[in-house]
Structure formats: structure tokens, C-alpha cells
Write a protein that holds these residues in place. Structure first.
Motif, PDB file in Angstrom:
ATOM      1  N   VAL A   1     -17.949  24.197  25.695  1.00 51.53           N
ATOM      2  CA  VAL A   1     -16.980  25.218  25.294  1.00 51.53           C
ATOM      3  C   VAL A   1     -16.869  25.218  23.779  1.00 51.53           C
ATOM      4  O   VAL A   1     -16.822  24.151  23.147  1.00 51.53           O
ATOM      5  CB  VAL A   1     -15.596  24.956  25.927  1.00 51.53           C
ATOM      6  CG1 VAL A   1     -14.575  25.977  25.424  1.00 51.53           C
ATOM      7  CG2 VAL A   1     -15.679  24.986  27.444  1.00 51.53           C
ATOM      8  N   THR A   2     -16.832  26.404  23.212  1.00 50.45           N
ATOM      9  CA  THR A   2     -16.546  26.549  21.784  1.00 50.45           C
ATOM     10  C   THR A   2     -15.049  26.787  21.618  1.00 50.45           C
ATOM     11  O   THR A   2     -14.502  27.737  22.175  1.00 50.45           O
ATOM     12  CB  THR A   2     -17.330  27.721  21.187  1.00 50.45           C
ATOM     13  OG1 THR A   2     -18.733  27.487  21.351  1.00 50.45           O
ATOM     14  CG2 THR A   2     -17.017  27.878  19.704  1.00 50.45           C
ATOM     15  N   LEU A   3     -14.384  25.922  20.874  1.00 45.45           N
ATOM     16  CA  LEU A   3     -12.936  26.013  20.691  1.00 45.45           C
ATOM     17  C   LEU A   3     -12.611  26.981  19.556  1.00 45.45           C
ATOM     18  O   LEU A   3     -13.021  26.777  18.413  1.00 45.45           O
ATOM     19  CB  LEU A   3     -12.350  24.627  20.382  1.00 45.45           C
ATOM     20  CG  LEU A   3     -12.518  23.573  21.491  1.00 45.45           C
ATOM     21  CD1 LEU A   3     -12.000  22.223  21.017  1.00 45.45           C
ATOM     22  CD2 LEU A   3     -11.795  24.013  22.756  1.00 45.45           C
TER      23      LEU A   3
ATOM     24  N   ALA B   1      -8.784  17.612  29.999  1.00 48.46           N
ATOM     25  CA  ALA B   1      -8.485  19.034  30.124  1.00 48.46           C
ATOM     26  C   ALA B   1      -6.981  19.257  29.962  1.00 48.46           C
ATOM     27  O   ALA B   1      -6.165  18.532  30.536  1.00 48.46           O
ATOM     28  CB  ALA B   1      -8.948  19.553  31.482  1.00 48.46           C
ATOM     29  N   GLY B   2      -6.603  20.250  29.156  1.00 49.33           N
ATOM     30  CA  GLY B   2      -5.206  20.567  28.897  1.00 49.33           C
ATOM     31  C   GLY B   2      -4.623  19.867  27.684  1.00 49.33           C
ATOM     32  O   GLY B   2      -3.475  20.158  27.296  1.00 49.33           O
TER      33      GLY B   2
ATOM     34  N   SER C   1     -12.488  18.671  30.269  1.00 45.49           N
ATOM     35  CA  SER C   1     -12.577  17.324  29.727  1.00 45.49           C
ATOM     36  C   SER C   1     -13.944  17.143  29.090  1.00 45.49           C
ATOM     37  O   SER C   1     -14.956  17.609  29.624  1.00 45.49           O
ATOM     38  CB  SER C   1     -12.381  16.289  30.835  1.00 45.49           C
ATOM     39  OG  SER C   1     -11.116  16.429  31.441  1.00 45.49           O
ATOM     40  N   GLY C   2     -13.982  16.460  27.955  1.00 52.02           N
ATOM     41  CA  GLY C   2     -15.260  16.264  27.290  1.00 52.02           C
ATOM     42  C   GLY C   2     -15.098  15.628  25.929  1.00 52.02           C
ATOM     43  O   GLY C   2     -14.015  15.151  25.551  1.00 52.02           O
ATOM     44  N   TRP C   3     -16.209  15.646  25.187  1.00 53.42           N
ATOM     45  CA  TRP C   3     -16.264  15.038  23.859  1.00 53.42           C
ATOM     46  C   TRP C   3     -16.159  16.124  22.796  1.00 53.42           C
ATOM     47  O   TRP C   3     -16.841  17.127  22.854  1.00 53.42           O
ATOM     48  CB  TRP C   3     -17.566  14.266  23.674  1.00 53.42           C
ATOM     49  CG  TRP C   3     -17.727  13.126  24.637  1.00 53.42           C
ATOM     50  CD1 TRP C   3     -18.313  13.165  25.858  1.00 53.42           C
ATOM     51  CD2 TRP C   3     -17.281  11.791  24.432  1.00 53.42           C
ATOM     52  NE1 TRP C   3     -18.260  11.936  26.459  1.00 53.42           N
ATOM     53  CE2 TRP C   3     -17.639  11.061  25.603  1.00 53.42           C
ATOM     54  CE3 TRP C   3     -16.619  11.130  23.401  1.00 53.42           C
ATOM     55  CZ2 TRP C   3     -17.357   9.720  25.757  1.00 53.42           C
ATOM     56  CZ3 TRP C   3     -16.346   9.773  23.557  1.00 53.42           C
ATOM     57  CH2 TRP C   3     -16.701   9.083  24.716  1.00 53.42           C
ATOM     58  N   ILE C   4     -15.300  15.865  21.820  1.00 53.64           N
ATOM     59  CA  ILE C   4     -15.129  16.783  20.697  1.00 53.64           C
ATOM     60  C   ILE C   4     -16.288  16.589  19.725  1.00 53.64           C
ATOM     61  O   ILE C   4     -16.662  15.458  19.390  1.00 53.64           O
ATOM     62  CB  ILE C   4     -13.791  16.539  19.980  1.00 53.64           C
ATOM     63  CG1 ILE C   4     -12.634  16.951  20.887  1.00 53.64           C
ATOM     64  CG2 ILE C   4     -13.725  17.304  18.669  1.00 53.64           C
ATOM     65  CD1 ILE C   4     -12.492  18.437  21.049  1.00 53.64           C
ATOM     66  N   GLY C   5     -16.851  17.695  19.268  1.00 56.99           N
ATOM     67  CA  GLY C   5     -17.884  17.619  18.242  1.00 56.99           C
ATOM     68  C   GLY C   5     -17.274  17.482  16.853  1.00 56.99           C
ATOM     69  O   GLY C   5     -16.099  17.117  16.691  1.00 56.99           O
ATOM     70  N   LEU C   6     -18.048  17.781  15.848  1.00 61.03           N
ATOM     71  CA  LEU C   6     -17.556  17.685  14.469  1.00 61.03           C
ATOM     72  C   LEU C   6     -16.557  18.796  14.182  1.00 61.03           C
ATOM     73  O   LEU C   6     -16.812  19.966  14.473  1.00 61.03           O
ATOM     74  CB  LEU C   6     -18.728  17.770  13.491  1.00 61.03           C
ATOM     75  CG  LEU C   6     -19.750  16.629  13.572  1.00 61.03           C
ATOM     76  CD1 LEU C   6     -20.876  16.876  12.586  1.00 61.03           C
ATOM     77  CD2 LEU C   6     -19.077  15.285  13.295  1.00 61.03           C
ATOM     78  N   ILE C   7     -15.418  18.403  13.624  1.00 58.87           N
ATOM     79  CA  ILE C   7     -14.377  19.368  13.245  1.00 58.87           C
ATOM     80  C   ILE C   7     -14.511  19.654  11.759  1.00 58.87           C
ATOM     81  O   ILE C   7     -14.409  18.750  10.927  1.00 58.87           O
ATOM     82  CB  ILE C   7     -12.968  18.817  13.564  1.00 58.87           C
ATOM     83  CG1 ILE C   7     -12.852  18.540  15.070  1.00 58.87           C
ATOM     84  CG2 ILE C   7     -11.895  19.791  13.111  1.00 58.87           C
ATOM     85  CD1 ILE C   7     -11.537  17.908  15.471  1.00 58.87           C
ATOM     86  N   SER C   8     -14.738  20.915  11.454  1.00 65.18           N
ATOM     87  CA  SER C   8     -14.989  21.291  10.058  1.00 65.18           C
ATOM     88  C   SER C   8     -13.772  21.868   9.362  1.00 65.18           C
ATOM     89  O   SER C   8     -13.820  22.132   8.157  1.00 65.18           O
ATOM     90  CB  SER C   8     -16.138  22.305  10.002  1.00 65.18           C
ATOM     91  OG  SER C   8     -15.821  23.455  10.771  1.00 65.18           O
TER      92      SER C   8
ATOM     93  N   ARG D   1     -16.794  22.147  18.972  1.00 65.56           N
ATOM     94  CA  ARG D   1     -17.383  22.317  20.299  1.00 65.56           C
ATOM     95  C   ARG D   1     -16.934  21.169  21.186  1.00 65.56           C
ATOM     96  O   ARG D   1     -16.787  20.029  20.737  1.00 65.56           O
ATOM     97  CB  ARG D   1     -18.907  22.353  20.231  1.00 65.56           C
ATOM     98  CG  ARG D   1     -19.452  23.586  19.550  1.00 65.56           C
ATOM     99  CD  ARG D   1     -20.965  23.651  19.700  1.00 65.56           C
ATOM    100  NE  ARG D   1     -21.368  23.806  21.094  1.00 65.56           N
ATOM    101  CZ  ARG D   1     -21.466  24.984  21.709  1.00 65.56           C
ATOM    102  NH1 ARG D   1     -21.179  26.108  21.046  1.00 65.56           N
ATOM    103  NH2 ARG D   1     -21.853  25.056  22.964  1.00 65.56           N
ATOM    104  N   LEU D   2     -16.723  21.490  22.441  1.00 64.50           N
ATOM    105  CA  LEU D   2     -16.288  20.506  23.424  1.00 64.50           C
ATOM    106  C   LEU D   2     -17.346  20.440  24.519  1.00 64.50           C
ATOM    107  O   LEU D   2     -17.623  21.446  25.182  1.00 64.50           O
ATOM    108  CB  LEU D   2     -14.929  20.902  24.005  1.00 64.50           C
ATOM    109  CG  LEU D   2     -14.325  19.985  25.062  1.00 64.50           C
ATOM    110  CD1 LEU D   2     -14.097  18.586  24.488  1.00 64.50           C
ATOM    111  CD2 LEU D   2     -13.010  20.559  25.578  1.00 64.50           C
ATOM    112  N   ASP D   3     -17.983  19.266  24.692  1.00 64.68           N
ATOM    113  CA  ASP D   3     -19.089  19.103  25.626  1.00 64.68           C
ATOM    114  C   ASP D   3     -18.750  18.068  26.695  1.00 64.68           C
ATOM    115  O   ASP D   3     -18.310  16.960  26.378  1.00 64.68           O
ATOM    116  CB  ASP D   3     -20.360  18.657  24.900  1.00 64.68           C
ATOM    117  CG  ASP D   3     -20.908  19.727  23.974  1.00 64.68           C
ATOM    118  OD1 ASP D   3     -20.762  20.913  24.311  1.00 64.68           O
ATOM    119  OD2 ASP D   3     -21.484  19.372  22.930  1.00 64.68           O
TER     120      ASP D   3
END
Length: 409
Positions: A98-100, A121-122, A199-206, A221-223
Motif C-alpha cells: 500500500v502507498t500511504l 492494521a489501523g 499490517s506490514g513494514w513501513i518503508g523509508l519516510i521522506s 510504502r507499507l509492505d
């Protein structure tokens, strides 16, 4: 002139000597000499030309002076499966991704997670400034309280008979409208909050607090990479050979020797008309989280094969019509059997031919055979053994019609 006569005599003499040696040393040449009308005169002049069965109409010479036909070394035919492996290169992606982004434009006020965090999730990811929305919620709550108080007063008047039905309907309508206004204000407030849909892992937050964002701005991104999906293409000739649930092996190109087990998760509904290929989706587990989406994998899928005759490579002969083997019938007579080479292995060849398991084929002494010749095997070797693991492979970008398969990519 005498020079040319001498040269002609020498050439004729050499030719006669060659034909004589051919007839004496290679009895298989007797049918050719006989058709040329030379075999009879050569025997008539007393040349030591050996006799063959049926005066040249039978088999070749006998080795070792034994009787019963041409002596050869033979071998039994075995049966083996022509299982092959389809090899393709695929790219992995997360099971869910998912793209946040924000539903509304505004100023980023707070980021509640860090790059690389695991979130449920949530969970709250970030918030935008929401003072105006909080004020709207407060006003809506006051309006709801006022509407509820009016409904209560009208209810008391109704019990004493002082309120009309019109008044009762108006207060109840005002109460419902106030409830809707409160829900609308709370909805607008929630839109200023970015939460994790999976539920997942957060990618790099810019982004940082204070940045102005729009509805198209990507926060992160959330994977969910507990499993990875690998997409790869195969030529249309493999349609029907690969199905959902088939096992596969995936090898990361960056980690030679590491092989992961997986399965075919889905196949595309149609063949791409542009490149005539079918998209296949595989799935592998990633419980230890060592793999990442975007990695390249070498995917191997076992393909069903057919049971084919397995013969020694020495048994295969060639003529202008193609490949063949000398096989013995029930009367131990030689027969040409046409073969089509399917796979070459270390010490045997899989062929497509009319050869049953246990039939005898000639592997040595084939130069003295012709159709119908009587054959006496000096030695009959056991059938070649099929290897426990067939390492033949078909590249997804190669040709499935090639008789000799190529090594892996």
C-alpha cells in the motif's frame, strides 16, 4: 603416347588391387560388387574372396569364426520419463503493498512511526493539522446537545397535551440533523489522520512535520512481505502444462545456491497478444524476512513428461533420412528403426521411437549390418539406468521444439 598408356595401365592395376582388397577384407561390400557384375569374375579367377550367407544376400561377416549370423554387441532398451524443467527469471513483490497518502491536503503535524517499523492494521501513522476540524466537532456536539434538550422539553409538553404533532416532528428532525452534522465533523477530523490499512513494514519516510502535502503526496510504502509473489512470463506453448498449486523452486540471483520452495499461486486469464506469453504468479514464504520485494529470482518449474525409450548413444546411426538404430526382431534379424532424439544425457539418449522396454538394439558392429541380416549378439549389456534427477531444462525464452535441450540459464 607410350607414357599415357603406361599411366593408364598403372591406374587400372591400382583399381583392381583396391577392389580385390575391398572384396577380401570387407565382405559387406559383396552386394555392391555383385550388382556391378564384378564379384563373379573375381571369384572365377581364383581370388580368395570369403563366402557370405545367401551368396551375398544375407548378413555381414562373422567375427571369431562362429556361426549363426553377424556377431555384435547389443543392449536392452529401457524406459525413462522425459521430465524437464522450465526455467524463467521473475521479479518478486510483496504479498500486499500500500502507498500511504493523505485523503486531504494540509500541513503535516506529526509522524508517529519511523522508517522500517512494523505496524498493525489501523495504527496511526501520521496526522495533519486539524484545529478547524476539532472546532467543527465541538460546535456539532453543542448543536446536538441543544437539539436533544428541545426534544426532551417537547416530550414533557406532549405528556401534558400542550405540544402539537408538528412541534414534535420539527424537534426530532432537528435532532437527526444535529447527529448527521456531528458525524460529518468527526469524519473530516478523521481524514486528517493517516492510518495503516494493513499490517506490514513501513518503508523509508521522506517527509517531516511541517511539510505541506497534497492528496497525491506519498508519505511512505507499507509492505506485507510475510510472503513474496514472483511474476514471470512463459511462452504460450506452455499453456496447460503449468497450473495453480504446482510446486516451484526460486533461487535469488544475488544468492547463488540458495533454493526456496514455493507454489504456483495464479495464472493469467489470457495470453498476451503482443509477445505471445502467459503471466504466471508464484508464491514463496518469507517468514525470516530475509528477502525483499523487487529482488530477481530464477524460477524453476517441473513440467510433466512422457515415458520414452532410453538407449546408448553408440546405438544411434545416421543416414540421409535421419537417425535410426539397429534393433533385433523376434527372429534375431536386424531392422532399421527410425528415432527422434528428445534428450541427451550423460551416458544415454532419450528417443521417440517404436521401441519397447527390453528390446535389443546393436551398439557395436553396426557397420556390418543391413536389413534382414541374421545377428548373434556376442554380449548383451543391461539396459541403461535412468538418472535419479533429470537436470534437463527448458528456458522460458527458448524453444520447446528443440530435440536437444540446453542447460539452465
Amino acid at each position: 603416347m607410350s607414357y599415357w598408356i603406361k599411366l593408364g595401365v598403372i591406374c587400372v592395376g591400382l583399381l583392381l588391387v583396391s577392389l580385390t582388397g575391398w572384396a577380401i577384407l570387407l565382405p559387406a561390400s559383396h552386394p555392391i560388387l555383385d550388382r556391378a557384375g564384378l564379384l563373379g569374375p573375381m571369384r572365377a579367377v581364383g581370388l580368395p574372396i570369403p563366402e557370405t550367407e545367401d551368396n551375398g544376400g544375407g548378413g555381414g561377416p562373422r567375427f571369431g569364426g562362429g556361426g549363426g549370423g553377424v556377431q555384435v554387441i547389443a543392449q536392452e532398451v529401457a524406459q525413462a520419463d522425459s521430465d524437464t524443467r522450465l526455467v524463467a527469471i521473475g521479479t518478486a513483490r510483496a504479498l500486499r503493498s500500500v502507498t500511504l497518502t493523505s485523503e486531504v491536503a494540509g500541513t503535516l503535524e506529526n509522524v508517529s512511526v519511523s522508517s522500517g517499523d512494523w505496524v498493525e492494521a489501523g495504527s496511526l501513522i501520521a496526522e495533519l493539522t486539524d484545529e478547524a476540524q476539532q472546532l467543527a466537532v465541538a460546535r456539532a456536539e453543542l448543536a446536538l446537545q441543544d437539539a436533544q434538550a428541545r426534544v426532551d422539553r417537547v416530550a414533557q409538553l406532549r405528556s401534558s397535551g400542550s405540544a402539537t404533532q408538528v412541534q414534535i416532528d420539527e424537534t426530532e428532525l432537528a435532532l437527526n440533523r444535529a447527529r448527521l452534522d456531528l458525524r460529518d465533523a468527526e469524519f473530516e477530523l478523521r481524514r486528517r489522520q493517516i492510518t495503516a490499512p494493513i499490517s506490514g513494514w513501513i518503508g523509508l519516510i521522506s517527509l517531516e512535520p511541517g511539510n505541506q502535502i497534497s492528496i497525491s503526496t506519498e508519505l511512505a510504502r507499507l509492505d506485507d512481505r510475510s510472503s513474496l509473489l514472483i511474476d514471470f512470463d512463459v511462452p504460450e506453448r506452455f499453456v496447460g502444462l503449468i497450473g495453480v498449486g504446482d510446486t516451484l523452486q526460486a533461487n535469488p540471483l544475488s544468492r547463488a545456491g540458495e533454493v526456496l520452495q514455493g507454489r504456483v499461486r495464479a495464472t493469467d486469464a489470457r495470453v498476451d497478444q503482443g509477445n505471445r506469453s502467459l503471466r504466471i504468479q508464484g508464491e514463496i514464504e518469507n517468514e525470516d524476512d530475509r528477502l525483499r520485494p523487487g529482488m530477481a529470482f530464477r524460477v524453476t518449474v517441473e513440467l510433466p513428461g512422457e515415458s520414452l525409450p532410453l538407449v546408448d548413444p553408440l546405438a544411434i546411426q545416421w543416414d540421409r533420412d535421419g537417425a535410426f538404430v539397429w534393433a533385433l526382431d523376434d527372429d534375431s534379424k536386424a531392422q532399421r528403426v527410425r528415432v527422434e532424439i528428445v534428450q541427451r544425457r550423460d551416458d544415454a539418449v532419450l528417443v521417440r521411437a517404436d521401441l519397447q522396454s527390453g528390446r535389443i538394439v546393436v551398439v557395436e558392429g553396426v557397420q556390418n549390418l543391413r536389413p534382414g541380416a541374421d545377428v548373434t549378439p556376442r554380449e548383451t549389456r543391461p539396459a541403461p539406468q535412468a538418472p535419479a534427477d533429470d537436470d534437463a531444462s527448458l528456458q522460458a525464452s527458448g524453444s520447446a521444439d528443440m530435440p536437444d535441450t540446453t542447460p539452465d540459464i
